[in-house]
Enzyme design. Structure first.
Site, mmCIF file in Angstrom:
data_model
loop_
_atom_site.group_PDB
_atom_site.id
_atom_site.type_symbol
_atom_site.label_atom_id
_atom_site.label_comp_id
_atom_site.label_asym_id
_atom_site.label_seq_id
_atom_site.Cartn_x
_atom_site.Cartn_y
_atom_site.Cartn_z
ATOM 1 N N ARG A 121 0.725 -1.219 -0.021
ATOM 2 C CA ARG A 121 -0.176 0.015 -0.018
ATOM 3 C C ARG A 121 0.866 1.251 -0.079
ATOM 4 O O ARG A 121 0.395 2.363 0.092
ATOM 5 C CB ARG A 121 -0.977 -0.006 1.420
ATOM 6 C CG ARG A 121 -2.225 -0.888 1.083
ATOM 7 C CD ARG A 121 -3.033 -1.126 2.409
ATOM 8 N NE ARG A 121 -3.075 0.154 2.885
ATOM 9 C CZ ARG A 121 -2.754 0.449 4.206
ATOM 10 N NH1 ARG A 121 -1.888 -0.395 4.871
ATOM 11 N NH2 ARG A 121 -3.313 1.731 4.743
ATOM 12 N N LYS A 122 2.249 1.175 -0.331
ATOM 13 C CA LYS A 122 3.136 2.327 -0.552
ATOM 14 C C LYS A 122 2.678 2.912 -1.753
ATOM 15 O O LYS A 122 3.631 2.605 -2.782
ATOM 16 C CB LYS A 122 4.222 1.826 -0.140
ATOM 17 C CG LYS A 122 4.703 1.526 1.421
ATOM 18 C CD LYS A 122 6.260 1.181 1.607
ATOM 19 C CE LYS A 122 6.382 0.590 3.136
ATOM 20 N NZ LYS A 122 7.670 0.049 3.261
ATOM 21 N N THR A 123 1.739 3.772 -2.087
ATOM 22 C CA THR A 123 1.463 4.116 -3.190
ATOM 23 C C THR A 123 0.996 5.432 -3.174
ATOM 24 O O THR A 123 1.080 6.176 -2.245
ATOM 25 C CB THR A 123 0.065 3.424 -3.913
ATOM 26 O OG1 THR A 123 -0.965 3.366 -2.714
ATOM 27 C CG2 THR A 123 0.247 1.841 -4.094
#
Length: 271
Positions: A121-123
Site C-alpha cells: 500500500r506504499k502508493t
C-alpha cells in the site's frame, strides 16, 4: 477510469489560461507515441481515454503487459493539433508512470523463480488503483487494495495489544471472507501466530537465511500446511532470488510502486 476522475486530471493539467496550445492552428495532424527505451507497457486504456476525451483517434496493436523495445510505436494518433497537444502530457504521464511500474515488476518476477511478487500500500494518494493495475500488467500481484481487504496485524498492533489478544480480536471482528495476516520478526513469533490460527504470516525485515530456518521450524511442528508465507522488507533486485529460495509463497516489495523509474515515452507530431 471514471469520467469524474478523468476530468479532474484534465482540469489539473490544463489550468485556467492555456496559451501554449492555442498558439498553433487547430489543423488536422498525425502523431505517434513512441517508446525511447525497452520496457513493459501499461496504461494503454487510461491513455486511450485521455485521447478520446479530446476527440483524438488513437490506435494501438499492443496489449497491457506487452514487452516493447526502444523506438516501438505505442499509439498512432489522428486529430486536431491543439487537441493532441492538450492530451499529450496527461496521456504520457499515465503511460510513463504505469509502464515504469510494470517494467520493474517484470524484472522482479524474472528473479523470483515462480514465487509470487506483490506490491504494497506504499502508493501515490489518488493513484493507487492505476499503480496496482500496472503491477498486474508486469506479472505481479496487487496484494490488498485497502484496509478492508485483509486484516493485517502489524508490529504496532502487537505493541498495543500483544500478539494473542490482537489475533483474537481480529478473528472476532473479521468477516468470514477476510484472511488474517500477522507480521513477525522472529521464529518464536511466527510459530505462535501459526498456533493461534493466522492465515498468512509475513516475515518482516528478516534475512533470507532466518526465514529459511523459521519455515523449517514450522514444518517440524506441523504448522506449515495451509499457511501462506510472505517475505517483505529489505528485498532488492540483488537478493530477491535468495528470498525466493527460502520456501515463501509471496515476496512483497514496496519499491515496485514507490521507487520505480518512469519509462521514457514521447509523442511526435508527424503532419
Amino acid at each position: 477510469m471514471l469520467l469524474v476522475e478523468l476530468e479532474r486530471f484534465i482540469e489539473e493539467d490544463l489550468g485556467y489560461n492555456d496559451v501554449s496550445c492555442t498558439v498553433v492552428p487547430d489543423c488536422k495532424v498525425r502523431a505517434e507515441v513512441v517508446s525511447n527505451e525497452d520496457g513493459i507497457v501499461a496504461g494503454l486504456a487510461e491513455a486511450t481515454q485521455v485521447f478520446e476525451y479530446f476527440e483524438v483517434f488513437a490506435t494501438t496493436d499492443l496489449a497491457e503487459g506487452t514487452a516493447i523495445k526502444k523506438d516501438d510505436i505505442i499509439f498512432t494518433l489522428e486529430g486536431g493539433a491543439r487537441s493532441i497537444l492538450r492530451a499529450e502530457r496527461l496521456a504520457l504521464n499515465f503511460l510513463g508512470r504505469m509502464s515504469g511500474i510494470a517494467t520493474l515488476t517484470r524484472k522482479y518476477v524474472g528473479r523470483a523463480n515462480g514465487v509470487k511478487i506483490a506490491c504494497t500500500r506504499k502508493t501515490t494518494p489518488g493513484f493507487r488503483k492505476f499503480e496496482k493495475k500496472a503491477v498486474i500488467a508486469g506479472g505481479g500481484d496487487p496484494h490488498r487494495f485497502n484496509l478492508s481487504d485483509t486484516v493485517l496485524i502489524k508490529d504496532n498492533h502487537i505493541a498495543v495489544l500483544g500478539l494473542e489478544k490482537a489475533l483474537k480480536s481480529a478473528k472476532d471482528a473479521a468477516s468470514f471472507t477476510q484472511k488474517i495476516e500477522v507480521e513477525v520478526e522472529d521464529t518464536d513469533s511466527a510459530v505462535r501466530a501459526a498456533e493461534l490460527g493466522a492465515d498468512i504470516i509475513m516475515f518482516d525485515n528478516m534475512a533470507a537465511d532466518e526465514i529459511e530456518k523459521c519455515i523449517k521450524r514450522l514444518d517440524e511442528k506441523g504448522l506449515r500446511q495451509g499457511l501462506i508465507l510472505e517475505a517483505s522488507g529489505g528485498i532488492s533486485m540483488e537478493n530477491a532470488g535468495d528470498y525466493a529460495k527460502t520456501g515463501v509463497d509471496v515476496i512483497s516489495i514496496g519499491a515496485l510502486t514507490h521507487s520505480s523509474l518512469w519509462l521514457d515515452i514521447s509523442l511526435r507530431i508527424k503532419q
